[in-house]
Write a protein that holds these residues in place. Structure first.
Motif, PDB file in Angstrom:
ATOM      1  N   LEU A 140       0.830  -1.212   0.000  1.00  0.00           N
ATOM      2  CA  LEU A 140       0.000   0.000   0.000  1.00  0.00           C
ATOM      3  C   LEU A 140       0.860   1.256   0.000  1.00  0.00           C
ATOM      4  O   LEU A 140       0.528   2.245  -0.664  1.00  0.00           O
ATOM      5  CB  LEU A 140      -0.973  -0.001   1.181  1.00  0.00           C
ATOM      6  CG  LEU A 140      -2.072  -1.057   1.102  1.00  0.00           C
ATOM      7  CD1 LEU A 140      -2.967  -0.996   2.334  1.00  0.00           C
ATOM      8  CD2 LEU A 140      -2.893  -0.913  -0.164  1.00  0.00           C
ATOM      9  N   GLY A 141       1.961   1.224   0.714  1.00  0.00           N
ATOM     10  CA  GLY A 141       2.893   2.347   0.663  1.00  0.00           C
ATOM     11  C   GLY A 141       3.446   2.530  -0.741  1.00  0.00           C
ATOM     12  O   GLY A 141       3.521   3.651  -1.247  1.00  0.00           O
ATOM     13  N   ARG A 142       3.804   1.408  -1.390  1.00  0.00           N
ATOM     14  CA  ARG A 142       4.284   1.473  -2.773  1.00  0.00           C
ATOM     15  C   ARG A 142       3.213   2.052  -3.684  1.00  0.00           C
ATOM     16  O   ARG A 142       3.507   2.886  -4.541  1.00  0.00           O
ATOM     17  CB  ARG A 142       4.708   0.079  -3.259  1.00  0.00           C
ATOM     18  CG  ARG A 142       5.989  -0.370  -2.644  1.00  0.00           C
ATOM     19  CD  ARG A 142       6.603  -1.650  -3.190  1.00  0.00           C
ATOM     20  NE  ARG A 142       5.898  -2.403  -4.175  1.00  0.00           N
ATOM     21  CZ  ARG A 142       5.475  -3.663  -4.016  1.00  0.00           C
ATOM     22  NH1 ARG A 142       5.672  -4.283  -2.858  1.00  0.00           N
ATOM     23  NH2 ARG A 142       4.877  -4.306  -4.994  1.00  0.00           N
ATOM     24  N   ALA A 143       1.980   1.595  -3.507  1.00  0.00           N
ATOM     25  CA  ALA A 143       0.889   2.088  -4.358  1.00  0.00           C
ATOM     26  C   ALA A 143       0.717   3.598  -4.212  1.00  0.00           C
ATOM     27  O   ALA A 143       0.547   4.310  -5.206  1.00  0.00           O
ATOM     28  CB  ALA A 143      -0.411   1.368  -4.013  1.00  0.00           C
ATOM     29  N   ASN A 144       0.780   4.081  -2.984  1.00  0.00           N
ATOM     30  CA  ASN A 144       0.610   5.520  -2.758  1.00  0.00           C
ATOM     31  C   ASN A 144       1.751   6.330  -3.363  1.00  0.00           C
ATOM     32  O   ASN A 144       1.521   7.390  -3.955  1.00  0.00           O
ATOM     33  CB  ASN A 144       0.453   5.809  -1.268  1.00  0.00           C
ATOM     34  CG  ASN A 144      -0.862   5.293  -0.727  1.00  0.00           C
ATOM     35  OD1 ASN A 144      -1.848   5.190  -1.450  1.00  0.00           O
ATOM     36  ND2 ASN A 144      -0.887   4.949   0.542  1.00  0.00           N
ATOM     37  N   ILE A 145       2.959   5.831  -3.241  1.00  0.00           N
ATOM     38  CA  ILE A 145       4.109   6.533  -3.815  1.00  0.00           C
ATOM     39  C   ILE A 145       4.061   6.476  -5.341  1.00  0.00           C
ATOM     40  O   ILE A 145       4.407   7.446  -6.027  1.00  0.00           O
ATOM     41  CB  ILE A 145       5.438   5.967  -3.267  1.00  0.00           C
ATOM     42  CG1 ILE A 145       5.581   6.317  -1.784  1.00  0.00           C
ATOM     43  CG2 ILE A 145       6.630   6.483  -4.056  1.00  0.00           C
ATOM     44  CD1 ILE A 145       5.645   7.812  -1.475  1.00  0.00           C
ATOM     45  N   LEU A 146       3.621   5.346  -5.886  1.00  0.00           N
ATOM     46  CA  LEU A 146       3.466   5.257  -7.343  1.00  0.00           C
ATOM     47  C   LEU A 146       2.462   6.291  -7.844  1.00  0.00           C
ATOM     48  O   LEU A 146       2.652   6.901  -8.902  1.00  0.00           O
ATOM     49  CB  LEU A 146       3.051   3.844  -7.754  1.00  0.00           C
ATOM     50  CG  LEU A 146       4.169   2.813  -7.691  1.00  0.00           C
ATOM     51  CD1 LEU A 146       3.597   1.398  -7.768  1.00  0.00           C
ATOM     52  CD2 LEU A 146       5.186   3.051  -8.804  1.00  0.00           C
ATOM     53  N   ALA A 147       1.389   6.500  -7.082  1.00  0.00           N
ATOM     54  CA  ALA A 147       0.418   7.542  -7.456  1.00  0.00           C
ATOM     55  C   ALA A 147       1.077   8.914  -7.418  1.00  0.00           C
ATOM     56  O   ALA A 147       0.862   9.744  -8.317  1.00  0.00           O
ATOM     57  CB  ALA A 147      -0.794   7.496  -6.532  1.00  0.00           C
ATOM     58  N   ASP A 148       1.897   9.150  -6.398  1.00  0.00           N
ATOM     59  CA  ASP A 148       2.613  10.428  -6.325  1.00  0.00           C
ATOM     60  C   ASP A 148       3.545  10.605  -7.522  1.00  0.00           C
ATOM     61  O   ASP A 148       3.620  11.688  -8.113  1.00  0.00           O
ATOM     62  CB  ASP A 148       3.420  10.527  -5.023  1.00  0.00           C
ATOM     63  CG  ASP A 148       2.547  10.696  -3.795  1.00  0.00           C
ATOM     64  OD1 ASP A 148       1.413  11.198  -3.920  1.00  0.00           O
ATOM     65  OD2 ASP A 148       3.015  10.312  -2.690  1.00  0.00           O
ATOM     66  N   LEU A 149       4.252   9.538  -7.882  1.00  0.00           N
ATOM     67  CA  LEU A 149       5.123   9.598  -9.063  1.00  0.00           C
ATOM     68  C   LEU A 149       4.298   9.857 -10.326  1.00  0.00           C
ATOM     69  O   LEU A 149       4.702  10.644 -11.188  1.00  0.00           O
ATOM     70  CB  LEU A 149       5.915   8.303  -9.214  1.00  0.00           C
ATOM     71  CG  LEU A 149       7.175   8.202  -8.371  1.00  0.00           C
ATOM     72  CD1 LEU A 149       7.686   6.767  -8.321  1.00  0.00           C
ATOM     73  CD2 LEU A 149       8.243   9.141  -8.900  1.00  0.00           C
ATOM     74  N   GLY A 150       3.148   9.203 -10.417  1.00  0.00           N
ATOM     75  CA  GLY A 150       2.259   9.457 -11.554  1.00  0.00           C
ATOM     76  C   GLY A 150       1.862  10.922 -11.618  1.00  0.00           C
ATOM     77  O   GLY A 150       1.840  11.527 -12.697  1.00  0.00           O
ATOM     78  N   ASN A 151       1.593  11.500 -10.461  1.00  0.00           N
ATOM     79  CA  ASN A 151       1.203  12.915 -10.430  1.00  0.00           C
ATOM     80  C   ASN A 151       2.329  13.823 -10.914  1.00  0.00           C
ATOM     81  O   ASN A 151       2.074  14.828 -11.592  1.00  0.00           O
ATOM     82  CB  ASN A 151       0.767  13.323  -9.025  1.00  0.00           C
ATOM     83  CG  ASN A 151      -0.539  12.691  -8.621  1.00  0.00           C
ATOM     84  OD1 ASN A 151      -1.340  12.268  -9.457  1.00  0.00           O
ATOM     85  ND2 ASN A 151      -0.767  12.596  -7.318  1.00  0.00           N
TER      86      ASN A 151
END
Length: 174
Positions: A32-43
């Motif tokens: 879940l931490g990875r998923a949230n950071i991936l979303a941040d990278l996507g942003n």
């Protein structure tokens, strides 16, 4: 720190910090931490108009949320994917993705997400010239914003509604 740099528009530095955090989450196996950071990278890529890269990160986040059974995370990832499609002018893909997010938000009772998805679908329909369809989605979003007391959401939706009325030359209704 990555979020601070992102708020300042310092996308490269934000991405550098997000990648460092991502490595840590990978080492300690925190999906879940990875998923949230991936979303941040996507942003970071979204704001730099690098839509294929943004989509790559958002889809990876979606896969992680699916693997964890995180419905809210899935809905949020789908919303991000919809935004990338919308900004890429892939309107049908954006609409379908927003509709999938809307369904998930509805399942979990995520009213803020539901209202946002309704407004996003309305915006796609507005851009496509499907004004009456857009109106019904804006009205649905507005109703939720009013019920939940979301003043900013209400103001944004009223602005969309006003643009729609102006396009239809219905100046007395706003």
């Amino acid at each position: 720190l990555g979020s601070i740099h992102a708020r300042r528009g310092e996308w490269e530095e934000a991405a550098r910090l997000y990648r460092a955090v991502l490595k840590t989450y990978e080492k300690i196996d925190q999906p879940l931490g990875r998923a949230n950071i991936l979303a941040d990278l996507g942003n970071t890529h979204l704001h730099q108009e690098e839509y294929p890269e943004a989509l790559k990160h958002y889809r990876a986040a979606l896969t992680l949320h699916e693997g964890q059974g995180n419905t809210l995370g899935r809905a949020n990832a789908l919303t991000n994917i919809g935004v990338a499609h919308f900004r890429s002018d892939k309107l049908e893909e954006a609409r379908r993705t927003y509709e999938a997010a809307l369904e998930l938000y509805h399942q979990i009772g995520g009213l803020a997400g539901e209202a946002g998805a309704q407004a996003n679908i309305g915006t796609v329909l507005f851009r496509q010239g499907r004004l009456e369809d857009a109106l019904s989605y804006f009205q649905a979003a507005l109703k939720i914003h009013q019920e939940t007391g979301d003043t900013l959401g209400r103001a944004t939706t009223l602005t969309n509604f006003g643009s729609l009325c102006a396009r239809q030359r219905r100046f007395q209704e706003g």
